[in-house]
Design an enzyme around this catalytic site. Structure first.
Site, PDB file in Angstrom:
ATOM      1  N   CYS A  46      84.107  99.696 -72.831  1.00  0.00           N
ATOM      2  CA  CYS A  46      84.607  99.178 -71.545  1.00  0.00           C
ATOM      3  C   CYS A  46      85.959  99.790 -71.154  1.00  0.00           C
ATOM      4  O   CYS A  46      86.351  99.714 -69.994  1.00  0.00           O
ATOM      5  CB  CYS A  46      84.717  97.659 -71.593  1.00  0.00           C
ATOM      6  SG  CYS A  46      83.162  96.879 -72.035  1.00  0.00           S
ATOM      7  N   HIS A  79      89.504  94.296 -66.650  1.00  0.00           N
ATOM      8  CA  HIS A  79      88.089  94.430 -66.985  1.00  0.00           C
ATOM      9  C   HIS A  79      87.370  93.131 -66.617  1.00  0.00           C
ATOM     10  O   HIS A  79      87.901  92.044 -66.828  1.00  0.00           O
ATOM     11  CB  HIS A  79      87.953  94.719 -68.485  1.00  0.00           C
ATOM     12  CG  HIS A  79      86.540  94.887 -68.916  1.00  0.00           C
ATOM     13  ND1 HIS A  79      85.679  95.712 -68.255  1.00  0.00           N
ATOM     14  CD2 HIS A  79      85.830  94.320 -69.917  1.00  0.00           C
ATOM     15  CE1 HIS A  79      84.495  95.660 -68.833  1.00  0.00           C
ATOM     16  NE2 HIS A  79      84.554  94.817 -69.839  1.00  0.00           N
ATOM     17  N   ASN A 103      79.436  92.248 -66.286  1.00  0.00           N
ATOM     18  CA  ASN A 103      80.197  93.255 -67.026  1.00  0.00           C
ATOM     19  C   ASN A 103      79.471  94.602 -66.919  1.00  0.00           C
ATOM     20  O   ASN A 103      78.363  94.744 -67.421  1.00  0.00           O
ATOM     21  CB  ASN A 103      80.301  92.786 -68.484  1.00  0.00           C
ATOM     22  CG  ASN A 103      81.101  93.733 -69.359  1.00  0.00           C
ATOM     23  OD1 ASN A 103      81.449  94.837 -68.949  1.00  0.00           O
ATOM     24  ND2 ASN A 103      81.381  93.296 -70.573  1.00  0.00           N
TER      25      ASN A 103
HETATM   26  O1  UT7 Z   1      83.123  93.960 -72.449  1.00  0.00           O
HETATM   27  C1  UT7 Z   1      83.751  93.722 -73.662  1.00  0.00           C
HETATM   28  C2  UT7 Z   1      84.388  92.456 -73.662  1.00  0.00           C
HETATM   29  N1  UT7 Z   1      83.442  91.369 -73.693  1.00  0.00           N
HETATM   30  C3  UT7 Z   1      83.930  90.190 -73.614  1.00  0.00           C
HETATM   31  O2  UT7 Z   1      85.118  90.110 -73.477  1.00  0.00           O
HETATM   32  C4  UT7 Z   1      83.043  88.995 -73.771  1.00  0.00           C
HETATM   33  C5  UT7 Z   1      83.784  87.964 -74.561  1.00  0.00           C
HETATM   34  N2  UT7 Z   1      83.096  86.714 -74.804  1.00  0.00           N
HETATM   35  C6  UT7 Z   1      82.716  85.853 -73.841  1.00  0.00           C
HETATM   36  O3  UT7 Z   1      82.858  86.134 -72.664  1.00  0.00           O
HETATM   37  C7  UT7 Z   1      82.194  84.500 -74.260  1.00  0.00           C
HETATM   38  O4  UT7 Z   1      82.436  84.306 -75.635  1.00  0.00           O
HETATM   39  C8  UT7 Z   1      80.683  84.280 -73.974  1.00  0.00           C
HETATM   40  C9  UT7 Z   1      80.471  84.141 -72.493  1.00  0.00           C
HETATM   41  C10 UT7 Z   1      79.892  85.454 -74.514  1.00  0.00           C
HETATM   42  C11 UT7 Z   1      80.197  82.992 -74.635  1.00  0.00           C
HETATM   43  O5  UT7 Z   1      80.992  81.893 -74.208  1.00  0.00           O
HETATM   44  P1  UT7 Z   1      81.532  80.845 -75.286  1.00  0.00           P
HETATM   45  O6  UT7 Z   1      82.256  79.824 -74.542  1.00  0.00           O
HETATM   46  O7  UT7 Z   1      82.302  81.637 -76.320  1.00  0.00           O
HETATM   47  O8  UT7 Z   1      80.199  80.235 -75.848  1.00  0.00           O
HETATM   48  P2  UT7 Z   1      79.627  80.240 -77.326  1.00  0.00           P
HETATM   49  O9  UT7 Z   1      79.137  81.596 -77.696  1.00  0.00           O
HETATM   50  O10 UT7 Z   1      80.574  79.578 -78.263  1.00  0.00           O
HETATM   51  O11 UT7 Z   1      78.399  79.271 -77.134  1.00  0.00           O
HETATM   52  C12 UT7 Z   1      78.560  77.897 -76.787  1.00  0.00           C
HETATM   53  C13 UT7 Z   1      77.206  77.257 -76.715  1.00  0.00           C
HETATM   54  C14 UT7 Z   1      76.335  77.526 -77.933  1.00  0.00           C
HETATM   55  O12 UT7 Z   1      75.558  76.370 -78.177  1.00  0.00           O
HETATM   56  P3  UT7 Z   1      75.987  75.324 -79.319  1.00  0.00           P
HETATM   57  O13 UT7 Z   1      76.022  76.129 -80.589  1.00  0.00           O
HETATM   58  O14 UT7 Z   1      77.334  74.834 -78.925  1.00  0.00           O
HETATM   59  O15 UT7 Z   1      74.900  74.309 -79.252  1.00  0.00           O
HETATM   60  C15 UT7 Z   1      75.438  78.643 -77.490  1.00  0.00           C
HETATM   61  O16 UT7 Z   1      74.213  78.658 -78.188  1.00  0.00           O
HETATM   62  O17 UT7 Z   1      76.482  77.799 -75.598  1.00  0.00           O
HETATM   63  C16 UT7 Z   1      75.225  78.298 -76.052  1.00  0.00           C
HETATM   64  N3  UT7 Z   1      74.877  79.443 -75.226  1.00  0.00           N
HETATM   65  C17 UT7 Z   1      74.209  79.332 -74.070  1.00  0.00           C
HETATM   66  N4  UT7 Z   1      73.716  78.262 -73.415  1.00  0.00           N
HETATM   67  C18 UT7 Z   1      73.090  78.470 -72.240  1.00  0.00           C
HETATM   68  C19 UT7 Z   1      75.161  80.755 -75.437  1.00  0.00           C
HETATM   69  N5  UT7 Z   1      74.673  81.496 -74.433  1.00  0.00           N
HETATM   70  C20 UT7 Z   1      74.089  80.635 -73.571  1.00  0.00           C
HETATM   71  C21 UT7 Z   1      73.425  80.800 -72.335  1.00  0.00           C
HETATM   72  N6  UT7 Z   1      72.951  79.698 -71.711  1.00  0.00           N
HETATM   73  N7  UT7 Z   1      73.263  82.003 -71.750  1.00  0.00           N
END
Ligand code: UT7
Length: 329
Positions: A116, A256, A286
């Site tokens: 990125c 970004h 992204n």
């Molecule tokens: O380009 C390079 C840079 N990239 C980035 O900077 C991305 C960085 N990361 C992020 O933007 C975030 O971490 C994400 C958007 C990828 C995820 O958000 P989060 O708040 O960190 O969520 P998480 O991964 O901790 O997941 C929270 C919950 C989980 O469920 P439980 O374990 O709490 O029951 C996931 O399974 O949300 C669940 N989950 C979803 N639910 C519905 C994960 N993806 C989804 C989804 N829809 N698409």
């Protein structure tokens, strides 16, 4: 070329494939919802390239717009540099395919791989080539078809990425330097937190890697999030500190566009006004190396940036890599 003081930004262009994939449509493909995607990322929709459209197709389309706006002829371009992580092939470079599609035979062409942060890396490399008199005019392209490297069964990644391309033409300047400063960084310790595990020399393609979906992007989102905020804020501060400017001189911050919560957190950490921070993550998600140049091109088209304004491009991505460029438009 003896009197080169630096570079000037001659023109920009961008091209987004017309097909839109909404959160609503995604929620019919995997176990997700518009509400989750919007509140956790700020993304409403993303663009998806057609099956037979590659990164070089999108890149060439963006480049044609930038060349058309530049007043230069294709034969005036000395070098094409392409930043991408969704290359047409492992080799040859996507820049070579773009060169061919633009019908620019003999022009030097190569790729920069910095995920990125790729466009910011490529801009710094291009400026170095111009300042060392290796070239007068360079076409820089950031282009991605991430949809082709996305696991459409993995809800933790498939809601995040999209396709698109941006391009910039820079030329030598005898007067000023439009690249006021740049800070680049990388840390390979984190390489497995955001990557495509298979298909390279470390894990060559096999029926087993295909079966296990190892040719798709994998990300440890939470860990990436935390480092992204710290490193993007740090890159911005370091780049600004290399100039004679203060933060209030920056007309527009183009961070970004991976997640609205990251953009908010970076702006808060820097105490930078959100109204001077450019956001288009809701439209495109992204688009990795294409993100900052697509956003800059849109900001110029919308009149958010005018000639003489100072703009900060800041990015973070796989590698990890990060970078910030302070540029005068
Ligand atoms: O380009 C390079 C840079 N990239 C980035 O900077 C991305 C960085 N990361 C992020 O933007 C975030 O971490 C994400 C958007 C990828 C995820 O958000 P989060 O708040 O960190 O969520 P998480 O991964 O901790 O997941 C929270 C919950 C989980 O469920 P439980 O374990 O709490 O029951 C996931 O399974 O949300 C669940 N989950 C979803 N639910 C519905 C994960 N993806 C989804 C989804 N829809 N698409």
């Amino acid at each position: 070329m003896e009197n080169i003081k630096g570079i000037k930004i001659v023109s920009t262009g961008s091209y987004l494939p017309p097909k839109i994939l909404t959160n609503e449509e995604l929620s019919r493909m995997v176990d997700t919802s518009d509400e989750w995607i919007l509140t956790r990322t700020g993304i409403k929709e993303r663009r998806i390239a057609e099956k037979d459209v590659t990164a070089s197709d999108l890149g060439a389309a963006a480049a044609k717009i930038a060349i058309g706006r530049s007043g230069l002829k294709p034969e005036d371009i000395d070098i094409i540099i392409c930043a991408t992580i969704s290359a047409d092939k492992i080799f040859p470079s996507t820049a070579c395919f773009i060169q061919n599609k633009l019908n620019m035979p003999d022009v030097t062409a190569f790729d920069v791989s910095a995920a990125c942060s790729g466009f910011i890396y490529a801009l710094q490399v291009s400026a170095g080539l111009i300042k060392s008199c290796m070239a007068r005019n360079i076409l820089i392209v950031g282009t991605e078809v991430l949809s082709k490297f996305t696991d459409w069964q993995d809800r933790s990644t498939c809601v995040l990425f999209g396709d698109g391309a941006g391009a910039m033409i820079i030329s030598s300047s005898d007067h000023n330097d439009a690249l006021l400063s740049c800070h680049l960084g990388a840390d390979g310790n984190y390489s497995e937190l955001l990557h495509i595990p298979a298909g390279g020399g470390k894990m060559p393609a096999s029926p087993d890697t295909v079966k296990k979906h190892l040719h798709y992007m994998k990300m440890s989102g939470k860990e990436v999030f935390k480092v992204a905020v710290v490193k993007m804020a740090e890159a911005f501060e370091k780049a600004v500190s290399k100039t004679k400017l203060s933060v209030s001189d920056i007309s527009l911050l183009i961070p970004h566009q991976a997640n609205m919560r990251i953009i908010d957190a970076v702006a808060r950490k820097l105490d930078f006004p959100l109204e001077k921070t450019y956001v288009n993550v809701h439209k495109y998600g992204n688009i990795s190396a294409a993100t900052t140049i697509v956003a800059l091109d849109e900001a110029i088209s919308e009149g958010r940036v005018k000639k003489g304004d100072v703009v900060a491009l800041v990015a973070f991505g796989g590698g990890f890599t990060w970078g910030a460029s302070i540029i005068r438009i």
